[in-house]
Design an enzyme around this catalytic site. Sequence first.
Site, PDB file in Angstrom:
ATOM      1  N   ASP A 173      -0.003   2.123  -0.703  1.00  0.00           N
ATOM      2  CA  ASP A 173       0.606   0.810  -0.488  1.00  0.00           C
ATOM      3  C   ASP A 173       0.775   0.553   0.999  1.00  0.00           C
ATOM      4  OD1 ASP A 173       1.595  -1.632  -1.199  1.00  0.00           O
ATOM      5  OD2 ASP A 173       3.428  -0.907  -2.146  1.00  0.00           O
ATOM      6  N   GLY A 174       0.836  -0.721   1.358  1.00  0.00           N
ATOM      7  CA  GLY A 174       1.132  -1.141   2.717  1.00  0.00           C
ATOM      8  C   GLY A 174       2.372  -2.009   2.707  1.00  0.00           C
ATOM      9  N   GLU A 214      -2.404  -1.591   3.848  1.00  0.00           N
ATOM     10  CA  GLU A 214      -3.102  -1.294   2.592  1.00  0.00           C
ATOM     11  C   GLU A 214      -4.396  -0.533   2.848  1.00  0.00           C
ATOM     12  OE1 GLU A 214      -1.900  -1.853  -0.321  1.00  0.00           O
ATOM     13  OE2 GLU A 214      -0.549  -3.580  -0.226  1.00  0.00           O
ATOM     14  N   ASP A 238      -1.770  -2.041  -5.474  1.00  0.00           N
ATOM     15  CA  ASP A 238      -1.432  -3.391  -5.937  1.00  0.00           C
ATOM     16  C   ASP A 238      -2.124  -4.459  -5.086  1.00  0.00           C
ATOM     17  OD1 ASP A 238       0.043  -3.539  -3.572  1.00  0.00           O
ATOM     18  OD2 ASP A 238       1.945  -3.126  -4.554  1.00  0.00           O
ATOM     19  N   HIS A 294       5.958  -3.840  -8.408  1.00  0.00           N
ATOM     20  CA  HIS A 294       7.372  -4.001  -8.765  1.00  0.00           C
ATOM     21  C   HIS A 294       7.580  -4.353 -10.246  1.00  0.00           C
ATOM     22  CE1 HIS A 294       7.957  -3.692  -4.521  1.00  0.00           C
ATOM     23  NE2 HIS A 294       7.409  -4.858  -4.276  1.00  0.00           N
ATOM     24  N   ASP A 304       5.419   2.230  -2.441  1.00  0.00           N
ATOM     25  CA  ASP A 304       6.051   1.110  -1.743  1.00  0.00           C
ATOM     26  C   ASP A 304       7.204   1.595  -0.869  1.00  0.00           C
ATOM     27  OD1 ASP A 304       6.728  -1.887  -1.454  1.00  0.00           O
ATOM     28  OD2 ASP A 304       8.579  -1.059  -2.264  1.00  0.00           O
TER      29      ASP A 304
END
Length: 321
Positions: A173-174, A214, A238, A294, A304
């Site tokens: 994740d970023g 990302e 995501d 989320h 995250d």
Amino acid sequence: MIRNLLRGLVLNMPFYAVAKGRTVGVYLTWPECQRQVTGFTGAKYKKFPTRQQAETFIRENGGSISSSSSDSASNSSVDSQPVCPPTQSVRVLIDNYDGINAACSRIESMKRELDELRSTVVVPCSAPEESDVPRPAKRKKTASALKPVTKLEKYGSYSFLQDADGYVHVYTDGSCEGNGTAAACAGLGVYFGEGHALNTSKPVSGRATNNCGEIQAASLAIRLAKENGIKRLIINTDSKFLIDSITKWVPNWKRNQWKLSTGKPVKNQVDFEELDRELAGNKIEIKWNHVDAHCGILGNERADALAREGSAMFRRLKAAR
């Protein structure tokens, strides 16, 4: 008074619905729920005030509830009419009150943290490369019918979560605070599993944007996997932008000297060139899997959190300059 207090505890006890996990069902305590979802790829779970809502969540997400599941929520009708709890249930509440109270406090704390994250306004990067590009043949396929992890397999000095097809699973994740502004602070997160030694938080290098985080997170995950001799890797992310870029658009960008059809340069050229180098040479087979952000997927939430810590590192480094 004690009778009313215990009745209140029973009526207000949360129900943890596990729609996708080791054992589908409804659970009364977080530790029971946690055992079903920790390390389970694609786990889906959520807390509800009533058992009926929990069961509805399970059915809506493709799960089925059987009376033989490890469902610790009793069959008493605490969802509808206030009733006097059975003596055995009262005894369990008394014996486990401290543990239940601690678990509930931790869940409420996590809920507040997630609510704060969801309320943060993120300004998306202006990224013409997401839309104004030709559509070349697909370079790599995204994962379909993703299989759950079934075992821990050792590669190099570490053990990794692996599915039945021999793919190690990783979440990337970023994160970017103030995305699209001059005050932006960005980070990346790589998550292999609970307490894994290779879980990583880092500030991004170069431009501080969410997309940079990302892309750099994926490059790092692949590099760490190759360094430990992993031959098959599923990257759960995501970011649809990341997946579409690497599977559809990068080959054309390279042929066009990293230019869009408009003649403008690709904004993330440096990061994509690094990712392309990590993918070169057929040393590792990659599948890309998109996950919703989320929504209770443990690996995504952990990645995250690592990425947000990377953003905090970026902010501290920026302040120290």
